[in-house]
Scaffold this motif. Structure first.
Motif, short mmCIF file in Angstrom:
data_model
loop_
_atom_site.label_atom_id
_atom_site.label_comp_id
_atom_site.label_asym_id
_atom_site.label_seq_id
_atom_site.Cartn_x
_atom_site.Cartn_y
_atom_site.Cartn_z
N VAL A 16 24.42 -14.65 11.89
CA VAL A 16 23.26 -14.89 11.65
C VAL A 16 23.04 -16.16 10.70
O VAL A 16 23.91 -16.29 9.85
CB VAL A 16 22.60 -13.55 11.12
N LYS A 17 21.92 -16.73 10.59
CA LYS A 17 21.55 -17.78 9.66
C LYS A 17 20.20 -17.47 9.23
O LYS A 17 19.32 -17.04 9.59
CB LYS A 17 21.62 -19.03 10.68
N TYR A 18 19.99 -18.08 7.99
CA TYR A 18 18.68 -18.01 7.23
C TYR A 18 18.44 -19.40 6.58
O TYR A 18 19.35 -20.52 6.45
CB TYR A 18 18.97 -17.15 5.98
N CYS A 19 17.05 -19.59 6.33
CA CYS A 19 16.72 -20.90 5.89
C CYS A 19 16.84 -21.00 4.37
O CYS A 19 16.70 -21.71 3.93
CB CYS A 19 15.20 -20.95 6.34
N SER A 20 16.86 -19.53 3.64
CA SER A 20 17.01 -19.52 2.41
C SER A 20 17.59 -18.07 1.84
O SER A 20 17.64 -17.34 2.56
CB SER A 20 15.43 -19.75 1.66
N PRO A 21 18.06 -18.23 0.61
CA PRO A 21 18.63 -17.01 0.07
C PRO A 21 17.58 -16.02 0.05
O PRO A 21 17.72 -14.80 0.19
CB PRO A 21 19.03 -17.43 -1.37
N GLU A 22 16.38 -16.32 -0.24
CA GLU A 22 15.14 -15.46 -0.37
C GLU A 22 14.87 -14.49 1.07
O GLU A 22 14.83 -13.39 0.94
CB GLU A 22 13.75 -16.09 -0.55
N HIS A 23 14.97 -15.37 2.09
CA HIS A 23 14.81 -14.56 3.32
C HIS A 23 16.23 -13.72 3.72
O HIS A 23 16.15 -12.86 4.39
CB HIS A 23 14.69 -15.73 4.54
N GLN A 24 17.27 -14.41 3.32
CA GLN A 24 18.55 -13.58 3.45
C GLN A 24 18.21 -12.11 2.78
O GLN A 24 18.99 -11.13 3.16
CB GLN A 24 19.57 -14.21 2.91
N LYS A 25 18.01 -12.04 1.52
CA LYS A 25 17.81 -10.85 0.87
C LYS A 25 16.49 -9.98 1.45
O LYS A 25 16.94 -8.83 1.61
CB LYS A 25 16.95 -11.23 -0.45
N LYS A 26 15.49 -10.53 2.02
CA LYS A 26 14.48 -9.74 2.79
C LYS A 26 14.89 -8.98 4.04
O LYS A 26 14.50 -8.19 4.27
CB LYS A 26 13.32 -10.51 3.10
N ASP A 27 15.98 -9.79 4.75
CA ASP A 27 16.67 -9.35 5.91
C ASP A 27 17.59 -8.27 5.57
O ASP A 27 18.01 -7.80 6.78
CB ASP A 27 17.01 -10.51 6.87
N TRP A 28 18.08 -8.37 4.34
CA TRP A 28 19.51 -7.54 4.39
C TRP A 28 19.30 -6.02 4.66
O TRP A 28 20.23 -5.29 5.07
CB TRP A 28 20.04 -7.54 2.82
N GLU A 29 18.10 -5.26 4.36
CA GLU A 29 17.98 -3.98 4.65
C GLU A 29 18.25 -3.67 6.15
O GLU A 29 18.85 -2.57 6.47
CB GLU A 29 16.47 -3.24 4.28
N GLU A 30 18.07 -4.60 6.97
CA GLU A 30 18.05 -4.24 8.38
C GLU A 30 19.57 -4.92 8.74
O GLU A 30 20.32 -4.26 9.44
CB GLU A 30 17.07 -5.08 9.19
N HIS A 31 19.91 -6.25 8.25
CA HIS A 31 21.21 -6.75 8.77
C HIS A 31 22.50 -6.01 8.41
O HIS A 31 23.31 -5.94 9.05
CB HIS A 31 21.33 -8.06 8.20
N ARG A 32 22.22 -5.21 7.26
CA ARG A 32 23.40 -4.52 6.53
C ARG A 32 23.92 -3.44 7.60
O ARG A 32 25.16 -3.05 7.66
CB ARG A 32 22.94 -3.83 5.46
N ARG A 33 23.09 -3.00 8.38
CA ARG A 33 23.66 -1.85 9.60
C ARG A 33 24.74 -2.53 10.57
O ARG A 33 25.30 -1.95 11.20
CB ARG A 33 22.26 -1.51 10.17
#
Length: 363
Positions: free
Chosen positions: A338-355
């Motif tokens: 996956v790719k993100y535009c910023s560390p902030e959005h990477q943090k927000k997506d972590w709860e789902e992406h961690r699975r």
């Protein structure tokens, strides 16, 4: 109000259709998924287990992937790469199914839920392939047999290639009208319901008014199969993933030619793709995009550049690292999926992406 005239060459409207539409909403879909998980089909269970072991997703940022790395066999733990945004999103997103059927089925008080349940795994896969445009799925129920379904499929491919959203040549007009008359006569002779003109009205009107990524002709004949017709080659499932997808047939002695649902296991080669003209009044042109994996972000990366910025320690730690994103985004260095535009959005997506985030398999 002027009543529109129906012909094989004029664009019909859904208001002209005599078919009854039954809509199964998101809650009904959730209930069917729970029932499907409760009565687990071994063929599909084994196929998903095979996907988990093969790890199709190794080092892939763009091509279609299906990933199940962690957790129990649940839609929320199985992730699919979408073809329209390139995001990796779990299969737990539901949809509404609009089932068009002949009034005789309603007179017999037949429920439409078995229609959707019969092909629920296929619908989950097709829904999972799209981030946008698949909140609504359209099914036309018929009682056509195998050869009739093949003939109708070829007819719609012919019409879309030469007359849908474009000016039809006189020679092709004659061929379309001849095939329309032949199919109408054949289905009438076999007492098929709905008749072919009603199938044609609903099918072409849905394509024009709803512009779905795919539309399904479902046959409730026990010895036939249902056909999925795609409106663009991009929407066809990848052969690399689905080459051994179960046929859906409950008979343990069936072979590869026995398909209750003709899911394209051989990619473009085995798929029914309609040549839909797009642009201007015919809708936007289809293009593959690569977007930030955070679902609420609208940033699209430049696909022409092959070099990607990479985060440092995988999803969670890299999100905390404060790396500065480039125009090409931040790649999760742990799974590289996956790719993100910023560390902030990477943090927000972590709860789902961690699975799904796990160290990528070696090629």
């Amino acid at each position: 109000m002027v009543k529109r005239h129906y012909s094989a060459l004029s664009q019909p409207a859904l208001s002209m259709s005599e078919l009854i539409c039954k809509t199964l909403d998101h809650d009904a879909t959730d209930m069917l998924i729970d029932k499907w998980l409760e009565h687990r089909n071994d063929a599909y269970w084994e196929w998903f287990q095979g996907v988990r072991e093969r790890k199709h997703a190794a080092n892939s940022l763009r091509r279609q992937v299906l990933v199940w790395n962690k957790g129990d066999f649940l839609p929320e733990n199985i992730f699919c790469r979408t073809v329209d945004t390139g995001r990796l999103i779990p299969l737990d997103r539901t949809w509404s199914t609009h089932v068009y059927h002949h009034r005789s089925m309603q007179d017999r008080k037949l429920s439409m839920m078995p229609v959707v349940f019969t092909m629920l795994p296929e619908l989950m896969m097709l829904r999972g392939m799209h981030d946008i445009g698949c909140d609504d799925v359209y099914i036309i129920v018929t009682d056509m047999k195998r050869q009739e379904m093949d003939d109708v499929t070829e007819y719609f491919k012919l019409v879309c290639r030469h007359a849908f959203g474009r000016t039809c040549k006189p020679s092709m007009e004659n061929e379309i009208q001849y095939n329309h008359m032949r199919l109408s006569h054949t289905l009438l002779k076999q007492r098929r319901t709905p008749c072919f003109p009603q199938i044609d009205i609903a099918f072409r009107a849905i394509l024009h008014e709803k512009r779905p990524p795919f539309i399904i002709l479902f046959s409730h004949q026990t010895t036939s199969y249902s056909q999925i017709l795609f409106t663009h080659p991009l929407f066809v499932p990848s052969e690399d993933i689905f080459f051994d997808f179960p046929s859906g047939c409950p008979n343990p002695c069936c072979n590869d030619d026995c398909e209750m649902i003709r899911f394209p296991r051989r990619g473009i080669e085995g798929a029914a793709v309609l040549s839909i003209k797009r642009g201007r009044r015919n809708g936007r042109k289809v293009r593959s995009r690569e977007m930030c994996n955070w679902i609420d972000c609208n940033i699209c990366f430049n696909e022409d550049v092959s070099q990607y910025a990479e985060s440092s320690e995988g999803s969670q730690s890299s999100a905390d690292s404060g790396d500065t994103p480039t125009n090409n985004g931040l790649v999760c260095s742990k799974c590289r999926l996956v790719k993100y535009c910023s560390p902030e959005h990477q943090k927000k997506d972590w709860e789902e992406h961690r699975r799904v985030c796990a160290k990528s398999a070696s090629i």
